[in-house]
Design an enzyme around this catalytic site. Structure first.
Site: not given
Ligand code: ARG
Length: 288
Positions: A74, A99, A144, A173, A276
């Site tokens: 990612d 992550r 998040r 996000h 992203c």
């Molecule tokens: N697979 C990543 C996650 O779930 C995707 C992140 C996407 N990033 C963003 N800035 N929206 O964290």
């Protein structure tokens, strides 16, 4: 509004951090878009990413690169690698352990490139959930980044923070639900700044805040939101968006912006799009 009456837009030079998706795959699932059973094509991801990179460069922007790390699929989503204002890089502290491996490589990159580091105490996912609009920070929570990180980022940067709560797991996000169209900075900047957003991604209280603070915002349809239309980057004139967000594209044209379409379908398998893959680097006056 017809094109004839739309205000003249000015492209501002931007500096972006990107990461070539050499190790991109979907090996775990931390958002509803990610299905590890579905095959991914890393070469296609790299090719699509390259088109975005080259579009930024062709329009005069500076793109810096952080090396991809094996086992961090990612990392291509550099927006989550920090939040950078005035040469200070506020680091990420990821919600999911998958992550966490990205945190040090991003901090190392900022240090090596002359940014001052602000190590986070609170869980936050960088510019995925923090968007600078003029002098105000829009901050997302719900999936998040935590509300405590909103306080932390406000104290660190000494700017007003508007906390917004996301309620739809597909738009986990803030940068999947709001696009900053006029990235002007400085006092009074927010008066000139404008945004586009997906109303259904927010709770009622947050929608009321957005309506009050951004009465001229573009309200994007669910159809365009569903194809990650809001996950876009703008220099104030050129707005880099998904080719599938056709309604949003027309709304942008009406307002005098120049939509530039880039297809990142392969990276959408990881739940990410144009924004992203793009982290804005705002240096201080001295150029640090
Ligand atoms: N697979 C990543 C996650 O779930 C995707 C992140 C996407 N990033 C963003 N800035 N929206 O964290």
């Amino acid at each position: 509004m017809s094109t004839a009456t739309a205000p003249a837009r000015i492209a501002q030079h931007r500096t972006y951090l990107m990461c070539r998706p050499e190790h991109f795959t979907v090996s775990y699932s931390i958002n509803p878009w990610m299905e590890p059973a579905r095959p991914t094509d890393t070469a296609k991801a790299v090719a699509q990413w390259q088109v975005l990179h080259d579009a930024y460069v062709a329009l005069g922007h500076e793109v810096l690169l952080v090396d991809p790390v094996e086992g961090a699929p990612d990392m291509v989503y550099t927006a989550n690698g920090g939040f950078v204002i005035d040469g200070v890089a506020y680091g990420p502290k990821f919600r999911f352990v998958e992550r966490a491996v990205e945190e040090e490589p991003f901090m190392d990159w900022f240090a090596a490139n002359g940014f001052r580091l602000a190590r986070p105490i609170e869980v936050n996912e960088g510019e995925g959930d923090f968007l600078l609009v003029g002098d105000v920070i829009l901050a997302g929570t719900g999936f998040r980044s935590t509300g405590d990180s909103h306080r932390e980022v406000g104290e660190l940067f000494g700017r007003e923070v508007l906390s917004l709560t996301l309620v739809d797991p597909r738009f986990y996000h803030l940068d999947t639900a709001i696009a900053v169209l006029d990235p002007v900075q400085g006092p009074g900047g927010v008066d000139k700044a404008n945004i586009a957003y997906l109303p259904g991604a927010f709770d009622d209280a947050s929608r009321a805040v957005l309506e009050q603070r951004f009465p001229d915002a573009i309200l994007v349809s669910d159809e365009d939101g569903d194809v990650f239309g809001l996950n876009s980057a703008s220099d104030g004139y050129n707005v880099f968006i998904s080719p599938r967000a056709t309604g949003f594209e027309a709304q942008l044209r009406e307002r005098g912006y120049n939509p530039v379409t880039v297809d990142l379908s392969e990276l959408l398998l990881g739940g990410g799009g144009i924004k992203c893959c793009t982290l804005e680097l705002r240096r201080d006056e001295a150029g640090a």
